[in-house]
Scaffold this active site. Sequence first.
Site, mmCIF file in Angstrom:
data_model
loop_
_atom_site.group_PDB
_atom_site.id
_atom_site.type_symbol
_atom_site.label_atom_id
_atom_site.label_comp_id
_atom_site.label_asym_id
_atom_site.label_seq_id
_atom_site.Cartn_x
_atom_site.Cartn_y
_atom_site.Cartn_z
ATOM 1 N N VAL A 122 2.172 7.068 0.832
ATOM 2 C CA VAL A 122 3.749 7.149 1.423
ATOM 3 C C VAL A 122 4.484 5.489 1.386
ATOM 4 C CG1 VAL A 122 3.698 9.065 2.837
ATOM 5 C CG2 VAL A 122 3.263 7.308 3.710
ATOM 6 N N ASP A 123 3.576 4.754 1.352
ATOM 7 C CA ASP A 123 3.851 3.275 1.580
ATOM 8 C C ASP A 123 3.860 2.603 0.145
ATOM 9 O OD1 ASP A 123 4.382 3.429 4.175
ATOM 10 O OD2 ASP A 123 2.071 2.388 4.651
ATOM 11 N N THR A 124 2.827 3.044 -0.635
ATOM 12 C CA THR A 124 2.953 2.030 -1.887
ATOM 13 C C THR A 124 2.571 2.400 -3.301
ATOM 14 O OG1 THR A 124 0.413 1.984 -1.371
ATOM 15 C CG2 THR A 124 1.863 0.165 -0.384
ATOM 16 N N ARG A 164 -2.246 3.751 1.085
ATOM 17 C CA ARG A 164 -1.525 4.702 1.672
ATOM 18 C C ARG A 164 -0.209 5.311 0.971
ATOM 19 N NH1 ARG A 164 -0.733 7.303 7.073
ATOM 20 N NH2 ARG A 164 0.466 9.202 6.361
ATOM 21 N N GLY A 218 -9.062 21.909 -8.297
ATOM 22 C CA GLY A 218 -10.292 22.573 -8.012
ATOM 23 C C GLY A 218 -11.389 21.318 -7.581
ATOM 24 N N GLU A 247 -12.104 6.117 3.307
ATOM 25 C CA GLU A 247 -12.186 5.448 2.136
ATOM 26 C C GLU A 247 -12.606 3.884 2.342
ATOM 27 O OE1 GLU A 247 -8.851 6.200 -0.283
ATOM 28 O OE2 GLU A 247 -9.097 8.205 -0.560
#
Length: 175
Positions: free
Chosen positions: A25-27, A23, A56, A90
């Site tokens: 924003v966290d890591t 993620r 692209g 993912e």
Amino acid sequence: MGLHAKILHNVAGPACDVFINYRTVDTRRSVVRLLYNHLTQQGCKPFLDVENLRLGDRLLDTIDKAIRGCSVGVAVFSPRFCDSYYCLHELSLIMESKKPIVPIFYDVKPSQLRIVDSRILMSCSQKDLRRFDFAIEEAKCIVGLPFDSSKDDCSELVRKASNAVMSKLHEESSA
């Protein structure tokens, strides 16, 4: 490498050994960047979105291709990991592909991993939610590396994670 070969290489996309699922924003500015750099120095080809995605590129197509082509996955679970459709997608693809995975529990315990964000719950199909839940439950059952950013050493985590990845890659190449 000639121009034609370079163009074909770029169209095919860079092959990777390791897919790093995390993620942003966290890591990204901490353990993920350090892990990427360390694996690269070890001669590995890790896939990191900010390094491998190009203008692209079709986001999910490129990511899905990288996951299917990798030998090992690294999942860096963090407090807001399960709030991201992309992280969950993912992880699900890594688990469905039966790739060996190295879980890192960064400021989160495995028991805390669950989908609680109403935006994810309301915007996903029931099929996706089942896939995501299954992947999370499977990942919780894999021995991983715990990390508490308030007291643990990030460089030690990167060393342990890199060693685990290299070991998994060696096992995969020997099989």
